[in-house]
Write an enzyme that holds these catalytic residues in place. Structure first.
Site, short mmCIF file in Angstrom:
data_model
loop_
_atom_site.label_atom_id
_atom_site.label_comp_id
_atom_site.label_asym_id
_atom_site.label_seq_id
_atom_site.Cartn_x
_atom_site.Cartn_y
_atom_site.Cartn_z
N HIS A 135 27.89 41.60 35.82
CA HIS A 135 28.25 40.88 37.13
C HIS A 135 29.39 39.89 36.64
O HIS A 135 30.10 39.51 37.49
CB HIS A 135 26.99 40.05 37.56
CG HIS A 135 26.92 40.58 39.08
ND1 HIS A 135 26.71 41.59 39.47
CD2 HIS A 135 27.17 39.48 40.07
CE1 HIS A 135 26.52 41.48 40.92
NE2 HIS A 135 27.11 40.01 41.21
N TYR A 150 34.54 32.47 44.91
CA TYR A 150 35.63 32.62 43.74
C TYR A 150 36.80 31.74 44.03
O TYR A 150 37.59 31.40 42.90
CB TYR A 150 36.04 34.22 43.70
CG TYR A 150 34.82 35.10 43.49
CD1 TYR A 150 34.37 35.04 42.20
CD2 TYR A 150 34.15 35.92 44.60
CE1 TYR A 150 33.17 35.92 41.98
CE2 TYR A 150 33.21 36.66 44.30
CZ TYR A 150 32.61 36.68 43.14
OH TYR A 150 31.48 37.51 42.82
N LYS A 169 25.53 48.02 48.68
CA LYS A 169 24.21 47.61 49.46
C LYS A 169 24.06 48.14 50.72
O LYS A 169 25.06 48.24 51.36
CB LYS A 169 24.31 46.23 49.36
CG LYS A 169 23.82 45.28 47.98
CD LYS A 169 23.78 43.84 48.24
CE LYS A 169 23.38 43.35 46.73
NZ LYS A 169 23.42 41.76 46.70
N ARG A 184 29.20 46.67 41.03
CA ARG A 184 27.88 46.03 40.63
C ARG A 184 27.65 47.34 39.61
O ARG A 184 27.77 48.40 39.60
CB ARG A 184 27.10 46.02 41.65
CG ARG A 184 27.58 44.86 42.81
CD ARG A 184 26.50 44.79 43.89
NE ARG A 184 26.68 44.02 45.00
CZ ARG A 184 27.51 44.22 45.99
NH1 ARG A 184 27.95 45.44 46.28
NH2 ARG A 184 27.76 43.41 46.93
N HIS A 219 31.46 42.95 50.35
CA HIS A 219 31.05 41.55 50.78
C HIS A 219 30.80 41.78 52.40
O HIS A 219 31.78 42.07 53.03
CB HIS A 219 31.47 40.15 50.61
CG HIS A 219 31.13 39.85 49.09
ND1 HIS A 219 31.97 38.82 48.47
CD2 HIS A 219 30.31 40.32 48.09
CE1 HIS A 219 31.52 38.83 46.92
NE2 HIS A 219 30.55 39.66 47.04
N ARG A 264 32.50 41.64 37.25
CA ARG A 264 32.82 41.56 38.94
C ARG A 264 33.17 40.29 38.89
O ARG A 264 34.30 40.03 39.86
CB ARG A 264 31.39 41.76 39.46
CG ARG A 264 31.34 41.90 40.89
CD ARG A 264 30.21 42.36 41.72
NE ARG A 264 30.04 41.87 43.00
CZ ARG A 264 30.30 42.77 44.18
NH1 ARG A 264 31.02 43.87 43.77
NH2 ARG A 264 30.23 42.31 45.27
#
Length: 295
Positions: free
Chosen positions: A241, A276, A170, A146, A267, A244
């Site tokens: 993004h 995806y 994150k 990211r 994730h 990504r």
């Protein structure tokens, strides 16, 4: 309202351990709620009721927000209302009657491999920041990072011998991501030839990617770099993004295991990564529609 919001954000930061970017999103959504409440004559958190929340959700929809964005707003409102209830500011949780809008899946935009090559080829070697911009784009496409993550990569996070980079995502979760030969070569050229010229002795930083002023790049800087070069390449709707999304989709299209891609992207849930697989299925369906005689 402002005082309660500060208390709530402090609770999220200290008790819940939310990351800075997540806190900014919560603050933004709460400000929109408070502004709407004020327009309806509600100036105290204790006056917030279910009807106000429902009307606010309907107003967000009228403003053209996507279902996913409205869902995030409603999630923030639920957490905030639980906080109000736990602290005795309201007697009953007014968010209990809220229902999330149907969260339709919006397929992420993905670049074709040849468009990635076009983007990289469009970079002007005569520009002062050419080596940095090339290293940045190569790294993001090679690692699926990211914008905020690539800004957080420091010199010590690169393991050149292993061709790996340590990424902090994150929730401050860290992961090791392999980096391809071409991306690592671009990073090495940047570190050897340009970064020492950008770095300032009076403002030292360990950040890998530096601005022309010698400071660490932020998300806006990364966004501007990608947007600038994509426009020069004649590509539309390309942002950090997108790189990504393309990283993940190209891996899955090439046969990579879904769980591996999940780990590389950082994730928490594999269901997030599964979007995806739908992108690739959509591409296959378009091929069938175009070329099959009875499609």
């Amino acid at each position: 309202m402002a005082a309660v919001m500060r208390q709530f954000l402090t609770y999220l930061r200290i008790e819940c351990g939310l990351a800075a970017n997540t806190l900014l999103a919560y603050e933004h959504d709460l400000k929109r709620l408070f502004e709407y409440a004020a327009s309806r004559g509600v100036t105290s958190p204790g006056e917030i009721d279910a009807l106000l929340l429902i009307e606010h959700g309907r107003w967000l929809h009228e403003q053209g927000l996507a279902g996913r964005s409205i869902g995030r707003h409603l999630s923030v409102m639920r957490v905030f209302c639980r906080f109000l209830t736990a602290n005795g500011i309201v007697e009953e949780d007014p968010s209990e009657l809220l229902e999330s809008p149907r969260m339709w899946k919006r397929l992420p935009s993905v670049m074709h491999v040849k468009h990635v090559e076009t983007l990289l080829a469009s970079l002007d070697a005569g520009e002062r920041l050419y080596l940095r911009d090339r290293a940045l784009i190569e790294l993001m496409y090679a690692s699926g990072t990211r914008a905020s993550e690539v800004c957080g990569i420091g010199e010590e996070d690169l393991f050149e011998d292993l061709r790996m980079v340590k990424v902090t995502g994150k929730g401050n979760h860290q992961r090791l991501v392999p980096v391809g030969v071409q991306a690592m070569r671009a990073i090495d050229d940047y570190r050897r030839e340009l970064r020492p010229k950008l770095a300032r002795e009076d403002r030292p930083t360990e950040a890998l990617m530096l601005t022309r002023r010698g400071t660490a790049m932020d998300r806006i800087d990364v966004w501007n770099v990608v947007r600038k070069h994509s426009r020069q390449a004649g590509l539309k709707d390309v942002h950090p993004h997108t790189l990504r999304h393309s990283f993940a989709t190209h891996l899955l299209a090439g046969g990579a295991d879904l769980r591996v891609v999940q780990e590389l992207l950082g994730h928490a849930k594999v269901t997030t990564t599964q979007i995806y697989t739908h992108v690739d299925h959509a591409r296959l369906q378009s091929v069938i529609k175009k070329y099959h005689p009875r499609a």
